[in-house]
Write a protein that holds these residues in place. Structure first.
Motif, PDB file in Angstrom:
ATOM      1  N   SER A 151     -33.858  11.826  -5.162  1.00  0.00           N
ATOM      2  CA  SER A 151     -34.168  13.213  -4.813  1.00  0.00           C
ATOM      3  C   SER A 151     -33.222  13.766  -3.757  1.00  0.00           C
ATOM      4  O   SER A 151     -33.040  14.974  -3.645  1.00  0.00           O
ATOM      5  N   LYS A 152     -32.604  12.880  -2.962  1.00  0.00           N
ATOM      6  CA  LYS A 152     -31.628  13.287  -1.950  1.00  0.00           C
ATOM      7  C   LYS A 152     -30.652  12.141  -1.720  1.00  0.00           C
ATOM      8  O   LYS A 152     -30.938  10.993  -2.099  1.00  0.00           O
ATOM      9  N   ALA A 157     -34.538   7.379  -0.534  1.00  0.00           N
ATOM     10  CA  ALA A 157     -35.089   8.595  -1.131  1.00  0.00           C
ATOM     11  C   ALA A 157     -35.943   8.263  -2.358  1.00  0.00           C
ATOM     12  O   ALA A 157     -35.842   7.170  -2.937  1.00  0.00           O
ATOM     13  N   GLU A 158     -36.755   9.218  -2.757  1.00  0.00           N
ATOM     14  CA  GLU A 158     -37.623   9.039  -3.922  1.00  0.00           C
ATOM     15  C   GLU A 158     -36.791   8.935  -5.207  1.00  0.00           C
ATOM     16  O   GLU A 158     -35.815   9.657  -5.392  1.00  0.00           O
ATOM     17  N   LYS A 160     -36.401   9.749  -8.930  1.00  0.00           N
ATOM     18  CA  LYS A 160     -36.940  10.737  -9.855  1.00  0.00           C
ATOM     19  C   LYS A 160     -36.819  10.301 -11.314  1.00  0.00           C
ATOM     20  O   LYS A 160     -37.645  10.638 -12.150  1.00  0.00           O
ATOM     21  N   ARG A 191     -30.351  17.182 -11.832  1.00  0.00           N
ATOM     22  CA  ARG A 191     -31.505  16.270 -11.776  1.00  0.00           C
ATOM     23  C   ARG A 191     -31.612  15.506 -10.469  1.00  0.00           C
ATOM     24  O   ARG A 191     -32.685  15.043 -10.102  1.00  0.00           O
ATOM     25  N   GLY A 192     -30.483  15.343  -9.751  1.00  0.00           N
ATOM     26  CA  GLY A 192     -30.556  14.629  -8.485  1.00  0.00           C
ATOM     27  C   GLY A 192     -29.259  13.901  -8.172  1.00  0.00           C
ATOM     28  O   GLY A 192     -28.198  14.194  -8.733  1.00  0.00           O
TER      29      GLY A 192
END
Length: 254
Positions: A151-152, A157-158, A160, A191-192
């Protein structure tokens, strides 16, 4: 047993009873800690680079952070949650650790370090944005395992989504963490972020940029020009030293 004061008939059991009680038995070692003994030690990747240390029921990462092992047993292995994703590992007959994402860890041939408190985690240095080209760049997942879309642009980070092994993609932005020397590429479809290296092993490259034949030729020409310039500078320095030595005049003898 009851004790009575001689000649006084006083019941002292209520007073002395607690003082004579047996001490409670020591608490047994937890099953989780006992089962983790088979995983203790310093672990490296397949290329010999240090990746983590396991002590008791904790895993210590190179940056000083820790994770608690879960569901530990000699037969089933252990697992831990990293950035919202659960990784599991089991001990192979040859002593190596095999992870659910395909990574292999090898135990260093030395006794584990004495247990101590983990060092406080160093605050993350601010990231800097790399200069991005005008058009999208092409990349390919070269790892044999899937690569997370974040996500970052941060390791923790998460996640996705995932990119499967061998897939090609385009990215139109890049971020670099100067402290960890990690790079992240932003997907052109929005998307990321995709990490250049494995999140568990910073020395393992999982994404490689696809460079055109013209760009490769240009890079080779630049390398050749740099090498020629370095050789010319070295030759000039040697010529200067030779001239200086020739200009020296020996002192006359008396």
């Amino acid at each position: 047993k009851k004790l009575r004061a001689v000649g006084l008939g006083i019941d002292c059991s209520a007073t002395l009873g607690p003082l004579m009680a047996e001490p409670p038995p020591a608490a047994p070692e937890s099953a989780a800690s006992a089962s983790a003994q088979g995983y203790e030690g310093r672990w490296t990747g397949e290329q010999g680079e240090y990746v983590a240390t396991i002590r008791g029921s904790e895993i210590f990462w190179p940056d000083g952070s820790t994770k608690t092992l879960e569901h530990e047993s000699e037969a089933e292995g252990f697992s831990f949650n990293l950035n919202g994703e659960v990784f599991s590992a089991k001990l192979l007959p040859d002593g190596r650790l095999e992870f659910s994402d395909g990574d292999i860890w090898i135990r260093e041939q030395e006794p584990p370090a004495k247990k101590r408190r983990a060092a406080p985690r160093t605050p993350r240095a601010p990231r800097k944005r790399a200069e991005s080209p005008q058009k999208a760049r092409k990349f390919k997942v070269t790892s044999s395992n899937k690569v997370g879309i974040l996500s970052k642009p941060e390791v923790d980070a998460e996640v996705k989504d995932y990119l499967q092994p061998g897939i090609e993609f385009e990215a139109n932005d890049e971020w670099e963490d100067p402290r960890e020397l990690r790079r992240f590429f932003f997907l052109s479809d929005g998307r990321g972020w995709v990490p250049q290296c494995s999140r568990k092993d910073p020395n393992k490259v999982v994404v490689t940029e696809k460079i055109s034949a013209a760009a490769k030729r240009k890079a080779k020409l630049a390398e050749a020009a740099a090498a020629a310039a370095a050789a010319a500078a070295e030759a000039a320095a040697e010529a200067g030293e030779a001239t200086a030595e020739a200009g020296e005049v020996a002192a006359p003898e008396e």
